[in-house]
Design an enzyme around this catalytic site. Structure first.
Site, PDB file in Angstrom:
ATOM      1  N   THR B  77       0.862  -1.189   0.000  1.00 19.73           N
ATOM      2  CA  THR B  77       0.000   0.000   0.000  1.00 19.73           C
ATOM      3  C   THR B  77       0.903   1.244   0.000  1.00 19.73           C
ATOM      4  O   THR B  77       2.101   1.146   0.258  1.00 19.73           O
ATOM      5  CB  THR B  77      -0.939   0.015   1.234  1.00 19.73           C
ATOM      6  OG1 THR B  77      -0.169   0.135   2.427  1.00 19.73           O
ATOM      7  CG2 THR B  77      -1.774  -1.262   1.300  1.00 19.73           C
ATOM      8  N   LYS B 106       7.469   1.741   2.439  1.00 17.87           N
ATOM      9  CA  LYS B 106       8.610   2.216   3.240  1.00 17.87           C
ATOM     10  C   LYS B 106       8.206   2.703   4.640  1.00 17.87           C
ATOM     11  O   LYS B 106       9.012   2.704   5.553  1.00 17.87           O
ATOM     12  CB  LYS B 106       9.289   3.399   2.524  1.00 17.87           C
ATOM     13  CG  LYS B 106       9.936   3.034   1.205  1.00 17.87           C
ATOM     14  CD  LYS B 106      10.655   4.228   0.592  1.00 17.87           C
ATOM     15  CE  LYS B 106       9.724   5.190  -0.125  1.00 17.87           C
ATOM     16  NZ  LYS B 106       9.062   4.659  -1.322  1.00 17.87           N
ATOM     17  N   GLU B 130      13.312  -5.714   1.175  1.00 18.43           N
ATOM     18  CA  GLU B 130      14.260  -5.339   0.111  1.00 18.43           C
ATOM     19  C   GLU B 130      13.683  -4.293  -0.845  1.00 18.43           C
ATOM     20  O   GLU B 130      14.375  -3.372  -1.281  1.00 18.43           O
ATOM     21  CB  GLU B 130      14.641  -6.601  -0.676  1.00 18.43           C
ATOM     22  CG  GLU B 130      15.606  -6.392  -1.812  1.00 18.43           C
ATOM     23  CD  GLU B 130      17.012  -6.066  -1.323  1.00 18.43           C
ATOM     24  OE1 GLU B 130      17.326  -4.856  -1.289  1.00 18.43           O
ATOM     25  OE2 GLU B 130      17.756  -6.992  -0.973  1.00 18.43           O
ATOM     26  N   VAL B 133      14.059  -0.214  -0.548  1.00 23.42           N
ATOM     27  CA  VAL B 133      15.288   0.544  -0.802  1.00 23.42           C
ATOM     28  C   VAL B 133      15.850   0.187  -2.176  1.00 23.42           C
ATOM     29  O   VAL B 133      16.329  -0.921  -2.386  1.00 23.42           O
ATOM     30  CB  VAL B 133      16.367   0.242   0.263  1.00 23.42           C
ATOM     31  CG1 VAL B 133      17.634   1.037  -0.021  1.00 23.42           C
ATOM     32  CG2 VAL B 133      15.851   0.549   1.657  1.00 23.42           C
ATOM     33  N   GLY B 187       6.008  11.481 -17.473  1.00 24.84           N
ATOM     34  CA  GLY B 187       5.546  10.528 -16.466  1.00 24.84           C
ATOM     35  C   GLY B 187       6.649  10.104 -15.516  1.00 24.84           C
ATOM     36  O   GLY B 187       6.467   9.190 -14.720  1.00 24.84           O
ATOM     37  N   LYS B 205      14.462   6.046   2.548  1.00 23.33           N
ATOM     38  CA  LYS B 205      15.262   4.865   2.226  1.00 23.33           C
ATOM     39  C   LYS B 205      16.549   4.835   3.045  1.00 23.33           C
ATOM     40  O   LYS B 205      16.982   3.784   3.521  1.00 23.33           O
ATOM     41  CB  LYS B 205      15.573   4.847   0.732  1.00 23.33           C
ATOM     42  CG  LYS B 205      14.293   4.700  -0.107  1.00 23.33           C
ATOM     43  CD  LYS B 205      14.501   5.052  -1.558  1.00 23.33           C
ATOM     44  CE  LYS B 205      13.168   5.058  -2.290  1.00 23.33           C
ATOM     45  NZ  LYS B 205      13.266   5.590  -3.654  1.00 23.33           N
TER      46      LYS B 205
END
Lengths: 186, 315
Positions: B77, B106, B130, B133, B187, B205
């Site tokens: 999400t 994150k 994983e 990041v 974009g 991150k």
């Protein structure tokens, strides 16, 4: 032999390079400049600029040449040794004479905030010498402009100098683009 | 493994789409309002077709996902800051039910790391993240393989939008606003690019990386963050005179996190161009390792999610 070439030949360029200046004096003979520069690149240094001061003689009647180069800090002594081994007279590069050089870009209303005051504060508070300066004000001096300065700093004082520049920048509402220095690990 | 996927954005949909290639079954897939659940494996193609066609993903509510018989919850999400909800509660529910969790989100890992690890310690399941990041780049597994204790710092470029903008500014001598508009047309940048250009996305991150290195202790508010909005094209021109360029560089150590525009050698490894990402992992015993690749994108990030799934022990 292979160990030796691994030690001095393939310079790493993983972001851990720094700029250094060496001052040489050359005999005024054809081919001398080339001969003097070869040990630098052979030892993993990257030439940035060469000021060949033709017409300006050293007291011994030689021609002074100032060479800016970059290399990983741990290669620099090797480069100086290679120059001396090649019979080039190195007049300034000893640990007591050379420092570290870093470039910093300042962005903001540089003119309004008194650029010359900014520079003299950097020299005082960061214990640095402004070696070189380049200003870009494409939209006029009233607008946001940028300046790149190259600072000479005593060895080992880079972090302190950058902290001082950062603090001057925050006083004057300038954006400071600092160099990314290599890590401390060998 | 049986996967339950929460979130049907680019990453969630790509995980569903690619799961079969990695020999996993998707038993549940939910977006923010609806869900489809099938213990025998959902029909991915028709579910994704419904999603793209703006129809209901399925007849159920997202709540139904937690009742499905799954092994791994894939939390994909959108990232939220502060309390990192509802992502955090999703992870909590799965761990409390002794299931594994793989995060692409994150928020919980950056903002509530210690709580996640405490929940994991009480669960039969594990968490992996994983994909949070550097998208497809194996950053956390590399750190895990080197052992976090032997990693002294991680530096790099972990935001493709900011990197694209700086690259174009340097190449074309254009100013920030101009290139941003172009990036939005292509974009590459979102309509609201704030989190990318003000450094927040990269900072999250690097907060995660510091949390991994120090085993917790950091959240976004501990990071020193500067963006690229105030960098004019002229600054890049000046940098180039000296063989340098400017990149939005993050640094994570056990001491803290710093993200900001920095001067790097123009031809150095950290000066990646376009939307490419790079990390430099500095190790005590093995020098610097560099890893570069696509740091975002649905299929790219999904490969990181699915690699994580492959590293999970059987329940």
């Amino acid at each position: 032999m292979s160990d030796e070439s691994a030690e001095t030949g393939d310079a790493e360029t993983d972001g851990g390079v720094r700029a250094f200046t060496v001052r040489l004096e050359l005999v005024d003979e054809p081919g001398e400049l080339l001969r003097a520069l070869a040990p630098i690149s052979d030892s993993g240094g990257n030439l940035l600029s060469i000021h060949h001061e033709r017409g300006n003689m050293t007291p011994r009647g030689h021609i002074p040449v100032e060479v800016d180069l970059e290399c990983p800090p741990d290669r620099f002594d090797g480069i100086v040794d290679a120059l001396r081994d090649a019979g080039v007279n190195v007049i300034q590069a000893g640990a007591e004479h050379y420092g570290e050089e870093i470039s910093v870009v300042l962005v903001g209303n540089l003119v309004e905030t008194d650029l010359s005051n900014t520079l003299s504060r950097i020299e005082d508070e960061a214990s640095a010498v402004v070696r070189d300066l380049s200003l870009a004000a494409p939209n006029g001096t009233e607008a946001v402009s940028s300046v790149r300065i190259r600072l000479a700093i005593d060895s080992g004082q880079t972090d302190a100098a950058l902290a001082a520049v950062r603090s001057i920048g925050s006083d004057k509402d300038l954006t400071i683009v600092e160099p990314l220095l290599g890590g401390d690990s060998p | 493994m049986k996967l339950a996927i929460l979130g049907a954005g680019d990453v969630g949909r790509s995980v569903a789409d690619l799961a079969g290639e990695y020999d996993h079954d998707v038993v549940a897939l939910a977006d923010s309002t609806t869900a489809t659940v099938d213990p025998d494996g959902i029909d991915i193609a028709s579910a994704l077709e419904r999603k793209v066609g703006d129809e209901r993903l399925g007849p159920k509510t997202p709540e139904a996902v937690f009742e499905a018989d799954y092994d791994v919850l894939v939390e994909a999400t959108p990232t939220t800051l502060g309390d990192a909800e509802p992502g955090f509660s999703h992870v909590k529910r799965a761990l409390e039910a002794d299931r594994h969790v793989v995060l692409a989100n994150k928020g919980p890992v950056a903002e509530r790391y210690e709580e996640l690890r405490a929940l994991e310690a009480d669960s039969a399941g594990s968490i992996r993240f994983e994909a949070t990041v550097g998208g497809a780049i194996p950053v956390l597994s590399t750190i895990e393989d080197s052992t976090p204790q032997a990693v002294t710092a991680v530096r790099g470029v972990l935001n493709g939008t900011a990197n694209f903008i700086l690259t174009r500014m340097a190449a074309e001598g254009l100013d920030y606003e101009h290139v941003l508009a172009e990036a939005q047309d292509l974009g590459v940048a979102e309509a609201d690019p704030t989190f990318d250009v003000d450094g927040t996305d990269a900072a999250l991150k690097f907060v995660i990386l510091s949390n991994v290195l120090a085993d917790g202790g950091f959240s976004l508010e501990d990071a020193t963050v500067d963006g690229i909005q105030s960098i004019p094209g002229s600054a890049l021109d000046l940098a180039a005179e000296d063989g340098r360029t400017i990149r939005l560089i993050g640094e994570a150590t056990r001491e803290g996190i710093r993200v900001g525009p920095r001067l790097v050698p123009e031809n150095g490894p950290l000066a990646v161009t376009g939307t490419r990402n790079i990390v430099q992992i500095e190790t005590r015993n093995a020098g610097s390792l560099h890893s570069s690749g696509r740091g975002a994108g649905g299929p790219e990030t999904a490969t990181a999610v699915l690699s994580d799934v492959g590293r999970l022990p059987p329940l």
